[in-house]
Motif scaffolding. Structure first.
Motif, PDB file in Angstrom:
ATOM      1  N   UNK A 125       0.829  -1.200   0.000  1.00 39.71           N
ATOM      2  CA  UNK A 125       0.000   0.000   0.000  1.00 39.71           C
ATOM      3  C   UNK A 125       0.875   1.266   0.000  1.00 39.71           C
ATOM      4  N   UNK A 126       1.879   1.295   0.878  1.00 40.82           N
ATOM      5  CA  UNK A 126       2.734   2.486   0.985  1.00 40.82           C
ATOM      6  C   UNK A 126       3.463   2.771  -0.327  1.00 40.82           C
ATOM      7  N   UNK A 127       3.862   1.723  -1.028  1.00 40.85           N
ATOM      8  CA  UNK A 127       4.524   1.938  -2.315  1.00 40.85           C
ATOM      9  C   UNK A 127       3.548   2.460  -3.355  1.00 40.85           C
ATOM     10  N   UNK A 128       2.347   1.938  -3.335  1.00 39.01           N
ATOM     11  CA  UNK A 128       1.321   2.445  -4.269  1.00 39.01           C
ATOM     12  C   UNK A 128       1.037   3.915  -3.995  1.00 39.01           C
ATOM     13  N   UNK A 129       0.993   4.252  -2.701  1.00 40.15           N
ATOM     14  CA  UNK A 129       0.714   5.640  -2.311  1.00 40.15           C
ATOM     15  C   UNK A 129       1.853   6.559  -2.772  1.00 40.15           C
ATOM     16  N   UNK A 130       3.087   6.097  -2.578  1.00 40.76           N
ATOM     17  CA  UNK A 130       4.233   6.898  -3.019  1.00 40.76           C
ATOM     18  C   UNK A 130       4.163   7.137  -4.537  1.00 40.76           C
ATOM     19  N   UNK A 131       3.910   6.062  -5.287  1.00 43.79           N
ATOM     20  CA  UNK A 131       3.846   6.207  -6.740  1.00 43.79           C
ATOM     21  C   UNK A 131       2.711   7.131  -7.159  1.00 43.79           C
ATOM     22  N   UNK A 132       1.573   7.017  -6.482  1.00 49.30           N
ATOM     23  CA  UNK A 132       0.425   7.860  -6.813  1.00 49.30           C
ATOM     24  C   UNK A 132       0.723   9.320  -6.478  1.00 49.30           C
ATOM     25  N   UNK A 133       1.444   9.542  -5.381  1.00 48.86           N
ATOM     26  CA  UNK A 133       1.770  10.916  -4.978  1.00 48.86           C
ATOM     27  C   UNK A 133       2.596  11.610  -6.059  1.00 48.86           C
ATOM     28  N   UNK A 134       3.436  10.824  -6.738  1.00 46.34           N
ATOM     29  CA  UNK A 134       4.278  11.398  -7.798  1.00 46.34           C
ATOM     30  C   UNK A 134       3.433  11.995  -8.921  1.00 46.34           C
ATOM     31  N   UNK A 135       2.207  11.533  -9.088  1.00 50.85           N
ATOM     32  CA  UNK A 135       1.339  12.064 -10.141  1.00 50.85           C
ATOM     33  C   UNK A 135       0.759  13.429  -9.783  1.00 50.85           C
TER      34      UNK A 135
END
Ligand SMILES: [Zn+2]
Length: 229
Positions: free
Chosen positions: A190-200
Motif C-alpha cells: 500500500x505504501x509503495x502504491x501511495x508513493x507512486x500515486x503521490x508522484x502524479x
C-alpha cells in the motif's frame, strides 16, 4: 509540398490553442488549458500545467480548491523571516479524511493534496484493503528552515510541502511509514502504491528510499523541481 507542411504545422501549433482559447471551439474543461482545474476530474496531460498556473493566479487556485471536498479557512499573507513569507495560503481542516491536526498549506499544495486523495490515496486503499483511509497522520507542513544542512530554503519554509507519516483505515488499522515501509505485507504494498500515486499529483515525492532523513515519512511538495523517489 514542404511549405504546405509548415503552414499546416504552424496552424496546428498556434491555431488549435487559439481556437480553444477564444471559445470558438468548445472542448471539455478537462481538456481546455485555460479552464479552472476541477479536482473531481481524473488527472490528464494538462493537469500538471494547470497546477503550475495556480501559483500565479490565486483566483484560479481558489476555484480549484472549491471543486474539492477540502474544508479550509483562508490565511492572510505573512511576511516573516527572509524566505519564509507565506502567500495565498489556507489552513486545511479536513478533506475526505480527517487529519491528525489542521495544517497550513499554499493553495497549490492544498489542491495537489486534494487530487492525490481522490485519485491516488483512496483508490490504493480500496484496492489493497477494500476500504478507504479515514485519517492521515502528518508531521507538519510549515517550518521556516533550510533543506538539511544546505543554504537553500526548504519548500516547508513557504508552506509548500507536507510530511505524511502514516494512515488509519476505516476499521482503525494503522499503517506507518516508519514501521511498514520495509515489510513485505499489504501495508508495504500500500505504501509503495501511495508513493507512486503521490508522484502524479505533487512535484516532489520523497520517501525512505531517498535518504535516512525520510525513513519515517513521505515528503510531498509543490516546488519547481520534479523528483520521485
Ligand atoms: Zn518534508
Amino acid at each position: 509540398m514542404l511549405r504546405a507542411f509548415w503552414v499546416l504545422a504552424l496552424l496546428t501549433l498556434f491555431g488549435a490553442p487559439l481556437v480553444v482559447y477564444r471559445g470558438w471551439l468548445l472542448v471539455p474543461p478537462a481538456w481546455n488549458p485555460w479552464a479552472p482545474l476541477d479536482v473531481r476530474q481524473p488527472p490528464n496531460l494538462l493537469t500538471g500545467y494547470k497546477l503550475m498556473r495556480l501559483q500565479q493566479e490565486p483566483e484560479l487556485c481558489r476555484l480549484a480548491l472549491d471543486s474539492s471536498v477540502l474544508r479550509y479557512t483562508a490565511v492572510a499573507n505573512s511576511e516573516s523571516a527572509a524566505g519564509c513569507a507565506v502567500e495565498s495560503a489556507v489552513r486545511v481542516q479536513r478533506a475526505g479524511v480527517q487529519f491528525s491536526s489542521s495544517f497550513l498549506a499554499s493553495c497549490k499544495l492544498a489542491v495537489a493534496y486534494a487530487l492525490f486523495e481522490e485519485h491516488g490515496l483512496q483508490p490504493a486503499a480500496r484496492k489493497v484493503f477494500g476500504q478507504p483511509v479515514a485519517r492521515v497522520d502528518h508531521l507538519g507542513s510549515f517550518a521556516c528552515r533550510n533543506i538539511g544542512n544546505s543554504q537553500r530554503r526548504s519548500q516547508h519554509a513557504t508552506a509548500n510541502a507536507l510530511d505524511i507519516a502514516g494512515f488509519r483505515l476505516q476499521d482503525g488499522r494503522r499503517i506507518s511509514v516508519a514501521r511498514h515501509w520495509a515489510g513485505e505485507g499489504a501495508e508495504a504494498l500500500f505504501l509503495r502504491e501511495v508513493r507512486d500515486a503521490a508522484c502524479d499529483s505533487f512535484r516532489v515525492t520523497l520517501g525512505p528510499e531517498y535518504n535516512a532523513a525520510h525513513r519515517d515519512h513521505l515528503h510531498l511538495d509543490m516546488g519547481l523541481f520534479r523528483l520521485c523517489r
